[in-house]
Design an enzyme around this catalytic site. Structure first.
Site, short mmCIF file in Angstrom:
data_model
loop_
_atom_site.label_atom_id
_atom_site.label_comp_id
_atom_site.label_asym_id
_atom_site.label_seq_id
_atom_site.Cartn_x
_atom_site.Cartn_y
_atom_site.Cartn_z
N GLU A 144 0.83 -1.21 0.00
CA GLU A 144 0.00 0.00 0.00
C GLU A 144 0.87 1.26 0.00
OE1 GLU A 144 -2.99 -0.22 3.06
OE2 GLU A 144 -4.25 -1.45 1.79
N GLU A 300 -6.63 -7.64 -0.84
CA GLU A 300 -7.03 -7.58 0.57
C GLU A 300 -8.46 -7.09 0.67
OE1 GLU A 300 -4.77 -5.21 3.29
OE2 GLU A 300 -2.88 -5.80 2.39
C1 GLA Z 1 -4.17 -2.51 4.81
C2 GLA Z 1 -2.82 -3.14 5.02
C3 GLA Z 1 -2.85 -4.34 5.90
C4 GLA Z 1 -3.77 -4.12 7.07
C5 GLA Z 1 -5.13 -3.74 6.58
C6 GLA Z 1 -6.15 -3.56 7.67
O1 GLA Z 1 -4.86 -3.07 3.79
O2 GLA Z 1 -2.21 -3.48 3.80
O3 GLA Z 1 -1.55 -4.62 6.34
O4 GLA Z 1 -3.26 -3.10 7.86
O5 GLA Z 1 -5.02 -2.53 5.90
O6 GLA Z 1 -7.39 -3.22 7.13
#
Ligand code: GLA
Length: 692
Positions: A144, A300
């Site tokens: 991210e 995710e």
């Molecule tokens: C992001 C991060 C993860 C986690 C999620 C929680 O997507 O990539 O590591 O922290 O948020 O929602």
């Protein structure tokens, strides 16, 4: 290859004794793929240059033995404490000059050579060690990008910015010209005098801010590309991705997608937001369009609640399944979660996981495992693609410029405006691509431009060419106002679009918060009557209005109260073989829908399915293996959906013990229900055959 199903796997949070159970339960949940090692840097390199990969070898070998694929993270998202202690200059700074300290994650300046060189060194170790490992199927670089550290304003970044500016402008004169530095005595004698747009007594130079947003995105992408270069060299042929975020301002998804072998997204629906599936729809369409229809990965999502909103609602029964299928219906070939096993400690212990604190005897685990079984049964969907006749334009450069300060209104929110234009298409059941302005538009029957404040003369000409050739175009207010340096296009607003739109905007008239104006008939210019009496475009509008002078366009609606009463609010202009509609205000949703329905009718764009009940989303994916019709009921009541022909409910057939019913010409979807329909196999009855 099938639809990939699984999640982030963080085994370092657990004693090794737990790992065997992880593998067993992953198999029970039909997990095919995990993303492993995302935050493992401190454990694999506990001291500078001391490598501790033994434990991770066992993780990789165990997963390979269980037949689970690994999308291997490069582990660079959270640098270990020893690194920032030795090199505090790698820590990021905010615009206020305040350092952001370690203790969370993503505490690195993207321009830091220290960070980049240590990251690259780690990736070289990882790639060499796991090249050819049977579990390795994909690389997940960083995590991210720009999520927490969106931009850095430190001295290291300042020097890197000046390097970037020299490449872009070559001379200080060109920079002064682009940044309009004659204003407020800002002219530079040397590029060395330039700083990042740090907190200043008043508005920092907007062109400087815009370039800093571009530079910030490039700096993040340079981190990604440095790691990708290592991976491409050491493990050629293993695809490389990173997880993008939805409507994420610091990262231009279109620019990044060009360097990703598959586009990947993290998307966290908000169960408390009634229509978050429409935001999801927009983002999913953008992800699918980013690499021109190539299937993408939902890398995710949460199986239940997150822990980072102020109030974290769980996903009610069926919602996680529905929203996961929505991603697949809109082109995803992977559905993964954060994370596999719910943490006992740390900042995310109250974030849901596939395997909750309560273990396997929980609603979440049961829903996860059942969904895994569904995807396993319908693997032929993977690789199929969809088609859209409508394109919505989106552009990060325009977004960045639009939301800078010192505008007629700071209430113009790019993400909100995009959804205002996407919603009526989504609700009408019309498939849509979301593409950048430099994409070839000739294949679309209709193009919608929500708001492109920054529009280059070249892109404006592309829009005109599209309409001249017979395209239908909708353009909303405050589009085509400035060039790539945030300088107003001379010649009356919106200069590069005036001829195409057949109008001129003499004055912007933004509306105050909470103020709405009426639009309808009764203007001082001729009114085109293309709707039934009693049904012209009449209703409320807010946010924005403007003084439009017609220069060939005709008014479809006027402002009927307020200061601009009698003046055009919505126009239409025939141009070349096509036509263009212009909105000088934000219409209320019902009115926007009515207008876009009419525009679609003229463009010959029909919904995918006629008679689709409200709240039901329909999409099609097709390929060599056949065609899949997805029906998703986002409403809270059961509905009957008529089908265009007799079809087989492939999802029911694959998961029912009885093999499902035979072909049918309608489907009953319960609230949050999902159906995946295929053409009946040769030899089955073409009329509904109950119970056959
Ligand atoms: C992001 C991060 C993860 C986690 C999620 C929680 O997507 O990539 O590591 O922290 O948020 O929602």
């Amino acid at each position: 290859m099938g639809i990939q199903f699984g999640g982030d796997y963080n085994p370092e949070q657990w004693p090794e004794a737990v790992w065997a159970e992880d593998l067993k339960l992953m198999k029970a949940a039909h997990v095919t793929t995990v993303t492993a090692g995302i935050f493992s840097w401190a454990k694999v390199e506990p001291r500078p240059g001391v490598w501790n990969f033994g434990w991770f070898d066992r993780v990789m070998d165990g997963l390979a033995g269980a037949g689970i694929d690994v999308c291997l993270a490069t582990m660079t998202a959270s640098p270990p404490p020893w690194l920032s202690r030795a090199h505090p200059e790698m820590l990021p700074e905010g615009p206020d000059g305040q350092r952001r300290w370690p203790g969370g994650r993503q505490h690195y300046c993207p321009s830091s050579p220290v960070y980049r060189s240590h990251a690259v060194r780690l990736v070289e170790q990882l790639a060499a060690r796991y090249a050819g490992h049977p579990a390795l199927t994909m690389w997940h670089v960083g995590n991210e990008y720009g999520c927490h550290t969106r931009q850095c304003f430190c001295e290291v970044s300042a020097a890197d910015f000046r390097r970037w500016l020299r490449e872009r402008y070559e001379s200080v004169d060109a920079l002064n010209d682009a940044w309009s530095t004659a204003f407020w005595s800002q002219a530079y004698g040397d590029i060395d005098e330039v700083l990042p747009p740090r907190a200043a007594p008043t508005f920092p130079n907007p062109a400087q801010q815009l370039d800093y947003l571009r530079f910030g995105d490039d700096a993040l992408r340079a981190c990604y590309l440095a790691e990708k270069a290592v991976l491409d060299r050491i493990t050629p042929g293993v695809p490389v991705t990173t997880n993008l975020m939805p409507q994420h301002k610091p990262v231009d998804a279109f620019a990044w997608a060009a360097h990703m072998d598959a586009v990947a997204l993290d998307f966290y629906q908000d169960p408390h937001a009634a229509d978050d599936h429409i935001r999801a729809g927009y983002v999913f369409d953008l992800m699918r369009s980013a690499r021109s229809g190539q299937p993408w990965l939902l890398l995710e999502q949460a199986p239940g609640a997150v822990n980072w909103r102020p109030r974290n609602g769980p996903k009610p029964p069926g919602a996680m399944r529905l929203w996961s299928w929505q991603a697949v219906a809109q082109g995803a070939d992977a559905v993964l979660y954060f994370q596999w096993r719910q943490s006992l400690g740390g900042a995310e212990k109250f974030h849901s996981a596939m395997l909750p604190h309560g273990g396997t005897d929980t609603r979440i685990f049961r829903e996860v495992a059942a969904l895994g079984a569904e995807f396993a049964a319908l693997g032929d969907i993977a690789g199929t693609r969809s088609r859209a006749e409508v394109a919505l334009l989106a552009d990060w450069h325009s977004w960045w410029a639009l939301e800078l300060d010192s505008k007629p209104s700071t209430a113009l929110d790019h993400s909100r405006i995009a959804l205002d234009h996407y919603r009526p298409l989504f609700e009408a059941g019309v498939p849509c691509d979301v593409v950048p302005p430099d994409r070839d538009l000739s294949g679309y029957r209709l193009v919608v431009v929500p708001n492109l404040y920054l529009l280059t003369a070249r892109d404006a000409e592309r829009l005109a060419t599209y309409v001249r050739g017979g395209g239908r175009l909708v353009v909303s207010f405050f589009t085509g106002i400035v060039d790539e340096h945030d300088r107003v296009h001379p010649g009356g607003y919106p200069a590069p679009l005036r001829e195409l739109l057949g109008l001129r905007i003499e004055e912007f008239w933004p509306l105050d918060q909470g103020v709405a104006v009426a639009v309808g008939e009764g203007g001082t210019t001729p009114h085109r009557r293309n709707r039934e009496p009693g049904g012209p475009y009449s209703g409320r509008a807010d946010l924005w209005s403007e003084v439009i002078g017609l220069e060939g366009a005709e008014a479809l609606a006027h402002f009927t109260d307020g200061e601009l009463a009698g003046r055009p609010a919505v126009t239409r202009h025939s141009y070349g073989q096509g036509a263009v509609w212009y909105l000088g205000t934000r219409l209320e949703p019902a009115l926007m829908r009515a207008l876009l329905d009419d525009v679609r009718a003229e463009a010959g764009v029909r919904p995918l399915l006629p008679g689709l009940p409200e709240g039901v989303q329909a999409t099609v994916r097709a390929g060599a293996e056949g065609q899949f019709l997805f029906l998703l009921n986002h409403g809270d009541a059961a509905v009957e959906v008529p089908l265009p022909a007799a079809m087989t409910d492939a999802l029911a057939a694959a998961t029912d013990a009885e093999g499902g019913a035979g072909p049918t010409d309608s489907v009953t979807l319960p609230a949050r229900g999902v159906a995946v329909l295929t053409e009946p196999a040769a030899g089955t009855a073409s009329t509904p055959a109950e119970g056959s």
